[in-house]
Design a protein around this motif. Structure first.
Motif, short mmCIF file in Angstrom:
data_model
loop_
_atom_site.label_atom_id
_atom_site.label_comp_id
_atom_site.label_asym_id
_atom_site.label_seq_id
_atom_site.Cartn_x
_atom_site.Cartn_y
_atom_site.Cartn_z
N GLU A 143 71.92 3.54 63.66
CA GLU A 143 71.68 4.75 64.73
C GLU A 143 71.28 3.75 65.76
O GLU A 143 70.92 4.01 67.07
CB GLU A 143 69.84 5.11 64.51
CG GLU A 143 69.68 4.98 62.66
CD GLU A 143 70.02 6.84 63.10
OE1 GLU A 143 69.39 7.08 64.10
OE2 GLU A 143 70.98 7.43 61.97
N GLY A 144 72.05 2.69 66.12
CA GLY A 144 72.81 1.97 67.26
C GLY A 144 72.01 1.00 67.84
O GLY A 144 70.78 1.34 69.22
N HIS A 145 70.63 0.67 66.85
CA HIS A 145 69.71 -0.25 66.86
C HIS A 145 70.41 -1.64 65.90
O HIS A 145 71.03 -1.67 64.88
CB HIS A 145 68.21 -0.10 66.54
CG HIS A 145 67.82 1.58 67.00
ND1 HIS A 145 67.22 1.56 68.38
CD2 HIS A 145 68.28 2.95 66.55
CE1 HIS A 145 67.44 2.65 68.90
NE2 HIS A 145 67.93 3.20 67.94
N VAL A 146 69.95 -2.83 66.85
CA VAL A 146 69.40 -4.38 66.99
C VAL A 146 68.19 -4.65 65.76
O VAL A 146 67.06 -3.79 66.87
CB VAL A 146 70.16 -5.21 67.37
CG1 VAL A 146 70.56 -6.45 66.52
CG2 VAL A 146 71.77 -4.79 68.21
N PHE A 147 67.93 -5.79 64.74
CA PHE A 147 66.60 -6.00 64.61
C PHE A 147 65.63 -6.41 65.70
O PHE A 147 64.86 -6.27 65.37
CB PHE A 147 66.83 -6.60 63.69
CG PHE A 147 66.59 -8.06 63.87
CD1 PHE A 147 65.37 -8.81 63.39
CD2 PHE A 147 68.21 -9.08 64.19
CE1 PHE A 147 66.14 -10.37 63.64
CE2 PHE A 147 67.93 -9.94 64.18
CZ PHE A 147 67.11 -10.83 64.11
N ILE A 148 66.34 -7.17 66.82
CA ILE A 148 65.14 -7.82 67.61
C ILE A 148 64.69 -6.66 68.58
O ILE A 148 63.78 -6.66 69.05
CB ILE A 148 66.32 -8.67 68.96
CG1 ILE A 148 67.70 -7.63 68.98
CG2 ILE A 148 66.47 -9.52 68.42
CD1 ILE A 148 68.45 -7.93 70.67
N GLU A 149 64.90 -5.31 68.05
CA GLU A 149 64.07 -4.18 68.91
C GLU A 149 63.33 -3.84 68.14
O GLU A 149 62.36 -2.92 68.46
CB GLU A 149 65.35 -2.84 68.96
CG GLU A 149 66.83 -3.11 70.04
CD GLU A 149 66.93 -1.98 69.63
OE1 GLU A 149 66.90 -0.46 69.60
OE2 GLU A 149 68.52 -1.94 70.03
N ASN A 150 63.02 -4.93 67.22
CA ASN A 150 61.30 -4.44 66.68
C ASN A 150 60.44 -5.69 67.55
O ASN A 150 59.74 -5.37 66.36
CB ASN A 150 61.44 -4.50 65.03
CG ASN A 150 62.68 -3.12 64.59
OD1 ASN A 150 62.59 -2.12 65.00
ND2 ASN A 150 63.49 -3.90 64.01
N LEU A 151 61.23 -6.41 67.40
CA LEU A 151 60.19 -7.42 68.84
C LEU A 151 58.78 -7.26 69.26
O LEU A 151 59.41 -5.88 70.13
CB LEU A 151 60.60 -8.35 68.78
CG LEU A 151 61.62 -9.31 68.03
CD1 LEU A 151 62.51 -10.75 68.71
CD2 LEU A 151 61.27 -10.28 66.72
N SER A 152 58.14 -7.94 69.10
CA SER A 152 57.30 -7.54 70.20
C SER A 152 57.71 -8.22 71.87
O SER A 152 58.40 -8.34 71.59
CB SER A 152 55.33 -8.03 70.58
OG SER A 152 55.79 -9.29 70.62
N PHE A 153 56.99 -6.88 72.87
CA PHE A 153 57.32 -6.89 74.15
C PHE A 153 58.05 -8.65 74.11
O PHE A 153 58.87 -9.29 75.21
CB PHE A 153 55.92 -6.16 75.05
CG PHE A 153 56.82 -6.53 76.79
CD1 PHE A 153 58.15 -5.73 77.09
CD2 PHE A 153 56.61 -7.63 77.49
CE1 PHE A 153 58.72 -6.24 78.25
CE2 PHE A 153 57.51 -7.57 78.99
CZ PHE A 153 58.25 -6.78 79.29
N THR A 154 56.65 -9.37 74.18
CA THR A 154 56.65 -11.29 74.45
C THR A 154 57.72 -11.62 74.05
O THR A 154 58.30 -12.59 74.70
CB THR A 154 55.59 -11.62 74.63
OG1 THR A 154 54.61 -10.62 74.73
CG2 THR A 154 55.42 -13.11 75.21
#
Length: 171
Positions: A143-154
């Protein structure tokens, strides 16, 4: 043939992959290359986009109890779709496209996936636990995503800062 694994922040990792329409020798070669590449990089999963091919293809090979990746257990999934998911689990994930970085990610614990094998035959798999994590991780790549995109903002801010520093050190 071992292919180069592209790494974050390569823009190609943001590409939404396209469905495979032809199941032929070219596809089989790509799948074989992906397997060699994943094993040589000591990974348990690889999406085609990670070797710069924007097609809906992924492979997964979870080590067995003896910590051996048995090729007979290899999952080759073309055009996969999750048809059901439920439950919650947190698992520490890493990624061949984000080498050396690991973080706890929340995913569904139980999933059902429909996909095609290398010969265009429809398959259905119901799974949970680590294999369900691997499926969801690899399908995010499609889908064009990497797992780090699931991290909290901080955590994401901290990651970006550390990653940029690491990339500068490599140059």
């Amino acid at each position: 043939m071992i292919r180069e694994i592209i790494t974050y922040p390569n823009k190609l990792l943001r590409t939404k992959s396209k469905d495979v329409e032809v199941f032929n020798e070219e596809l089989h070669t790509l799948l074989d290359d992906m397997y060699e590449t994943m094993i040589s990089a000591k990974g348990v999963g690889l999406a085609a986009i990670q070797v710069a091919v924007p097609l809906n293809i992924l492979i997964i090979n979870i080590p067995n109890e003896e910590d051996i990746q048995d090729k007979n257990e290899l999952i080759e999934a073309i055009n996969p779709k999750i048809t059901h998911k439920d439950g919650v689990q947190v698992y520490q994930e890493g990624c061949l496209s984000v080498p050396g970085y690991y973080e706890d990610i929340t995913r569904a614990n139980h999933i059902i996936v429909e996909y095609f094998n290398r010969f265009g035959e429809k398959q259905v798999m119901e799974t949970e636990g680590f294999l369900a994590v691997a499926w969801q991780h690899e399908m995010e790549h499609l889908e064009g995503h990497v797992f780090i995109e699931n991290l909290s903002f901080t955590k994401r801010q901290k990651f970006e800062k550390e990653w940029k520093r690491k990339l500068k050190e490599k140059k």
